[in-house]
Design an enzyme around this catalytic site. Structure first.
Site, PDB file in Angstrom:
ATOM      1  N   GLY A   5       0.825  -1.198   0.000  1.00 47.87           N
ATOM      2  CA  GLY A   5       0.000   0.000   0.000  1.00 47.87           C
ATOM      3  C   GLY A   5       0.863   1.253   0.000  1.00 47.87           C
ATOM      4  O   GLY A   5       2.055   1.214   0.333  1.00 47.87           O
ATOM      5  N   CYS A   6       0.265   2.376  -0.365  1.00 46.31           N
ATOM      6  CA  CYS A   6       1.027   3.623  -0.492  1.00 46.31           C
ATOM      7  C   CYS A   6       1.480   4.156   0.868  1.00 46.31           C
ATOM      8  O   CYS A   6       2.672   4.443   1.074  1.00 46.31           O
ATOM      9  CB  CYS A   6       0.223   4.662  -1.244  1.00 46.31           C
ATOM     10  SG  CYS A   6      -1.446   4.946  -0.624  1.00 46.31           S
ATOM     11  N   PHE A   7       0.564   4.302   1.832  1.00 42.14           N
ATOM     12  CA  PHE A   7       0.962   4.710   3.179  1.00 42.14           C
ATOM     13  C   PHE A   7       1.969   3.715   3.746  1.00 42.14           C
ATOM     14  O   PHE A   7       2.955   4.094   4.391  1.00 42.14           O
ATOM     15  CB  PHE A   7      -0.246   4.793   4.105  1.00 42.14           C
ATOM     16  CG  PHE A   7      -0.954   6.117   4.117  1.00 42.14           C
ATOM     17  CD1 PHE A   7      -0.252   7.311   4.236  1.00 42.14           C
ATOM     18  CD2 PHE A   7      -2.335   6.183   4.029  1.00 42.14           C
ATOM     19  CE1 PHE A   7      -0.907   8.542   4.269  1.00 42.14           C
ATOM     20  CE2 PHE A   7      -3.004   7.401   4.061  1.00 42.14           C
ATOM     21  CZ  PHE A   7      -2.287   8.580   4.176  1.00 42.14           C
TER      22      PHE A   7
END
Length: 325
Positions: free
Chosen positions: A134-136
């Site tokens: 995921g990005c976070f």
């Protein structure tokens, strides 16, 4: 040439994949699958592609491609793979969250490797199936991994991170309308964001006794792309010691830069870079981590993984420069 297919072709991550892959020297884009736009030119959904690529969306898949990128909403990759079969030689890179956690990493005989190259590069090179982070999770893990490597994560970690509107996906929701997002700021899913699970699993991979809390406040920014994350925790190491450990940890990682200067998000937007900045105040260390949520946080990292899977230099096609103004 590596023949690729893209599933869920009208979303932001698919558009970013096309933007980068159409100039990748070892890739041929075989098809871009979208049931809602089948038969229409790619630029109908991705206006930035007008004049650059003459190709239409399709509602047919080629099951013989070398690699397929799944750019579907979270939870939809499993149902798509149940309904569509690919050849045994087809590698799969899932940009959703269906296979990121250890307990869900196996599906119908396919074992998905967590695709964070900075800790799993050896496994990625041998893998046929990748769960893209995921990005976070990418920004936060890259900020903390060197501490975990040296068993320095022994206190709660306070995390405040802001992402651009593209992180919410292309489908409209109440909080993604321009009139709501513009000149506005808010947090969401405080202390319970879905990326916490994958972050914890990676930290335990390096520091097996890690059991401190990750106190994560995710924020919505009024800009389209990028993640600016600040994290602090207690640590007795000096700044010089920490910089040495971070630089050593990332010495062979071409997309991660360590600094002690103040950094800003424009330094990484539209690139596959992550910049990590360190600051020490008393016994607290402040770590700032910046990435582009669509590139290093999604599509760029997926291409980095593809390069590793096919034995290419991992930076191939990813020499992207940001615009500082």
């Amino acid at each position: 040439m590596i023949n690729i297919g893209i599933i869920g072709g009208s979303g932001y991550t698919a558009g970013e994949l096309i933007r980068i892959l159409m100039y990748h020297p070892n890739v041929n884009i075989d098809f871009v699958y979208s049931t809602t736009n089948a038969g229409k030119p790619l630029y109908v959904a991705h206006h930035d592609l007008m004049g650059d690529i003459e190709m239409n969306f399709t509602d047919k898949i080629n099951p013989e491609v070398n690699v397929v990128f799944l750019c579907l909403g979270h939870g939809k990759s499993i149902s798509f793979l149940k309904q569509n079969q690919f050849a045994s030689h087809t590698k799969i890179i899932d940009l959703g969250n269906d296979f990121r956690l250890n307990k869900g990493a196996s599906f119908e005989g396919k074992d998905f490797i967590y695709g964070l190259p900075e800790i799993n590069k050896t496994e990625i090179k041998k893998a046929d199936y990748i769960a893209n982070p995921g990005c976070f999770a990418t920004a936060i893990q890259l900020a903390l991994l060197p501490l975990a490597k040296h068993n320095l994560l022994n206190n709660d970690v306070h995390i405040n991170a802001t992402t651009g509107s593209t992180g919410a996906g292309v489908s409209l929701s109440e909080t993604s309308h321009f009139s709501w997002r513009n000149n506005n700021f808010s947090h969401y899913k405080a202390f319970e964001h879905q990326h916490l699970g994958e972050i914890s699993e990676s930290l335990v991979q390096l520091q097996d006794d890690f059991d401190s809390e990750l106190l994560f406040i995710p924020n919505r920014g009024d800009f389209p792309r990028g993640i600016f994350a600040t994290l602090y925790t207690l640590c007795d190491d000096s700044l010089e010691q920490l910089v040495a450990k971070y630089e050593d940890f990332y010495k062979d990682e071409p997309f991660v830069t360590v600094t002690t200067t103040n950094i800003n998000m424009k330094q990484v937007v539209q690139t596959n870079k992550c910049i990590v900045s360190l600051l020490k105040k008393g016994n607290r260390v402040l770590i700032t981590s910046i990435i582009d949520n669509l590139t290093k946080g999604a599509s760029g990292q997926a291409i980095q993984n593809m390069n590793l899977m096919f034995g290419l230099e991992e930076t191939t096609g990813l020499h992207l420069k940001p615009s500082g103004f």
